[in-house]
Design an enzyme around this catalytic site. Structure first.
Site, PDB file in Angstrom:
ATOM      1  CE1 TYR A   1      21.208  20.107  12.502  1.00 29.10           C
ATOM      2  CE2 TYR A   1      21.390  21.883  10.908  1.00 29.10           C
ATOM      3  CZ  TYR A   1      21.738  20.613  11.340  1.00 29.10           C
ATOM      4  OH  TYR A   1      22.630  19.865  10.610  1.00 29.10           O
TER       5      TYR A   1
ATOM      6  CB  SER B   1      24.981  22.668   9.319  1.00 26.94           C
ATOM      7  OG  SER B   1      23.970  22.823   8.341  1.00 26.94           O
TER       8      SER B   1
HETATM    9  P1  NAD Z   1      22.546  10.726  11.103  1.00 28.01           P
HETATM   10  O1  NAD Z   1      21.226  10.829  11.771  1.00 28.01           O
HETATM   11  O2  NAD Z   1      22.790   9.669  10.087  1.00 28.01           O
HETATM   12  O3  NAD Z   1      23.716  10.627  12.176  1.00 28.01           O
HETATM   13  C1  NAD Z   1      23.640  11.158  13.443  1.00 28.01           C
HETATM   14  C2  NAD Z   1      24.510  10.315  14.338  1.00 28.01           C
HETATM   15  O4  NAD Z   1      24.458  10.876  15.649  1.00 28.01           O
HETATM   16  C3  NAD Z   1      24.018   8.865  14.480  1.00 28.01           C
HETATM   17  O5  NAD Z   1      25.119   7.998  14.624  1.00 28.01           O
HETATM   18  C4  NAD Z   1      23.209   8.904  15.762  1.00 28.01           C
HETATM   19  O6  NAD Z   1      23.102   7.642  16.422  1.00 28.01           O
HETATM   20  C5  NAD Z   1      24.076   9.871  16.565  1.00 28.01           C
HETATM   21  N1  NAD Z   1      23.387  10.482  17.688  1.00 28.01           N
HETATM   22  C6  NAD Z   1      22.216  11.151  17.708  1.00 28.01           C
HETATM   23  N2  NAD Z   1      21.946  11.545  18.974  1.00 28.01           N
HETATM   24  C7  NAD Z   1      22.976  11.107  19.735  1.00 28.01           C
HETATM   25  C8  NAD Z   1      23.273  11.194  21.117  1.00 28.01           C
HETATM   26  N3  NAD Z   1      22.449  11.806  21.982  1.00 28.01           N
HETATM   27  N4  NAD Z   1      24.409  10.627  21.575  1.00 28.01           N
HETATM   28  C9  NAD Z   1      25.249   9.976  20.719  1.00 28.01           C
HETATM   29  N5  NAD Z   1      25.019   9.866  19.402  1.00 28.01           N
HETATM   30  C10 NAD Z   1      23.891  10.432  18.924  1.00 28.01           C
HETATM   31  O7  NAD Z   1      22.774  12.169  10.448  1.00 28.01           O
HETATM   32  P2  NAD Z   1      23.988  12.792   9.627  1.00 28.01           P
HETATM   33  O8  NAD Z   1      23.383  13.528   8.501  1.00 28.01           O
HETATM   34  O9  NAD Z   1      25.052  11.791   9.358  1.00 28.01           O
HETATM   35  O10 NAD Z   1      24.499  13.892  10.669  1.00 28.01           O
HETATM   36  C11 NAD Z   1      25.828  13.959  11.131  1.00 28.01           C
HETATM   37  C12 NAD Z   1      26.169  15.404  11.417  1.00 28.01           C
HETATM   38  O11 NAD Z   1      26.164  16.138  10.197  1.00 28.01           O
HETATM   39  C13 NAD Z   1      25.166  16.107  12.331  1.00 28.01           C
HETATM   40  O12 NAD Z   1      25.847  16.931  13.247  1.00 28.01           O
HETATM   41  C14 NAD Z   1      24.356  16.940  11.362  1.00 28.01           C
HETATM   42  O13 NAD Z   1      23.793  18.067  11.984  1.00 28.01           O
HETATM   43  C15 NAD Z   1      25.407  17.306  10.342  1.00 28.01           C
HETATM   44  N6  NAD Z   1      24.871  17.734   9.068  1.00 28.01           N
HETATM   45  C16 NAD Z   1      24.141  16.891   8.305  1.00 28.01           C
HETATM   46  C17 NAD Z   1      23.640  17.338   7.091  1.00 28.01           C
HETATM   47  C18 NAD Z   1      22.832  16.466   6.185  1.00 28.01           C
HETATM   48  O14 NAD Z   1      22.295  16.975   5.191  1.00 28.01           O
HETATM   49  N7  NAD Z   1      22.720  15.185   6.427  1.00 28.01           N
HETATM   50  C19 NAD Z   1      23.898  18.648   6.669  1.00 28.01           C
HETATM   51  C20 NAD Z   1      24.649  19.479   7.484  1.00 28.01           C
HETATM   52  C21 NAD Z   1      25.140  19.007   8.683  1.00 28.01           C
END
Ligand code: NAD
Length: 259
Positions: free
Chosen positions: A154, A141
């Site tokens: 986080y 991130s």
């Molecule tokens: P999201 O909530 O859409 O996706 C998260 C995914 O992880 C989902 O498929 C969920 O089912 C899965 N998940 C959660 N807990 C789990 C577990 N215990 N076991 C297996 N699967 C699990 O969110 P996203 O935004 O797509 O996030 C994806 C990655 O990107 C994350 O690591 C997040 O920290 C990172 N990220 C997101 C953003 C943003 O702005 N959306 C920014 C920076 C980083």
């Protein structure tokens, strides 16, 4: 990348799903993972396989449990053969001031956001090194590079993921295996939609104003980055053109950390 075998953790929605689809379109067999409605996940799996013409499987392993992380990696080998590409993407968030931060949330974020990447990488690293090819991409991130209040777990786990990336990259640098982090800025996915809804309640602002004033305040492009833009960076790192890139934290954040 045709015929490569990929595992993308947390790929039932958001960024992970976009990455899984993009890798499948490039010709990879893909193991999906994550939570959600079983019928919806099966529809996603079948649609991705049909669109890409590759094998797409799914396992609902819980990334907070090391034995299930190992089971996921084993299942991928059973379905496709040795894993060539591992994308550690599963992530969870909890927002609270340090004094009120629940200990069980600290433990959960450490387990899902950081330890799962350790266990999954450990499970594949010997095989990748022996076969002289591997790509590990850790979805960190912008908050893996700079801090933010009320997100101690986080920020700590995402900084940890950037550190883990560098250590793995150096260890296997001569083995044809790369390890990189991708550091997204704000992407509109369920993890953010939940935080927007919470902030809208606290501030009394409409959700679109919360996005504009709170979430895009530090993102100079003033729009969310798209999941497809993150997936494009992952595809590059996994492609032949990415072979010389290792140990880096690639920002796809609309200028967030340039400020
Ligand atoms: P999201 O909530 O859409 O996706 C998260 C995914 O992880 C989902 O498929 C969920 O089912 C899965 N998940 C959660 N807990 C789990 C577990 N215990 N076991 C297996 N699967 C699990 O969110 P996203 O935004 O797509 O996030 C994806 C990655 O990107 C994350 O690591 C997040 O920290 C990172 N990220 C997101 C953003 C943003 O702005 N959306 C920014 C920076 C980083």
């Amino acid at each position: 990348m045709k015929g490569r075998n990929a595992v993308v953790t947390g790929s039932t929605s958001g960024i992970g799903l976009a990455i899984a689809r993009a890798l499948a379109v490039e010709g990879c067999n893909v193991m999906l993972n994550g939570f959600g409605d079983p019928d919806e996940i099966e529809a996603i799996r079948a649609e991705t396989a049909a669109m890409a013409g590759t094998k797409v499987a799914y396992m609902n392993a819980d990334m907070s449990r090391p034995e299930e992380v190992r089971a996921l990696m084993g299942r991928a080998v059973g379905e496709f053969g040795p894993v060539d590409i591992l994308v550690n993407n599963a992530g969870v968030q909890h927002v609270a001031p340090l004094a009120d931060f629940p200990e069980e949330k600290w433990d959960l974020l450490l387990a899902v956001n950081l330890s799962a990447a350790f266990h999954a990488s450990k499970a594949v690293i010997a095989s990748m090194s022996e076969r002289r090819f591997g790509r590990i991409v850790n979805i960190a991130s912008a908050l893996g590079l700079v801090g933010a209040p009320h997100k101690p777990a986080y920020v700590a786990t995402k900084h940890g993921l950037v550190g883990l990336t560098k250590s793995i990259a150096i260890e296997v640098a001569e083995m044809g295996v790369t390890c990189n982090a991708v550091c997204p800025g704000m992407v509109m996915t369920p993890i953010i939609e939940m935080q927007v809804a919470d902030q809208a309640k606290v501030t009394g602002l409409p959700p679109e104003e919360v996005v504009r004033q709170v979430f895009l305040e530090n993102q100079p492009i003033r729009r969310p980055v798209t999941a497809e833009e993150i997936a494009g960076a992952v595809v590059f790192l996994c492609s032949p053109a990415g072979a010389g890139v290792t140990g880096t934290a690639l920002s796809v954040d609309g200028g967030y950390v340039a400020r």
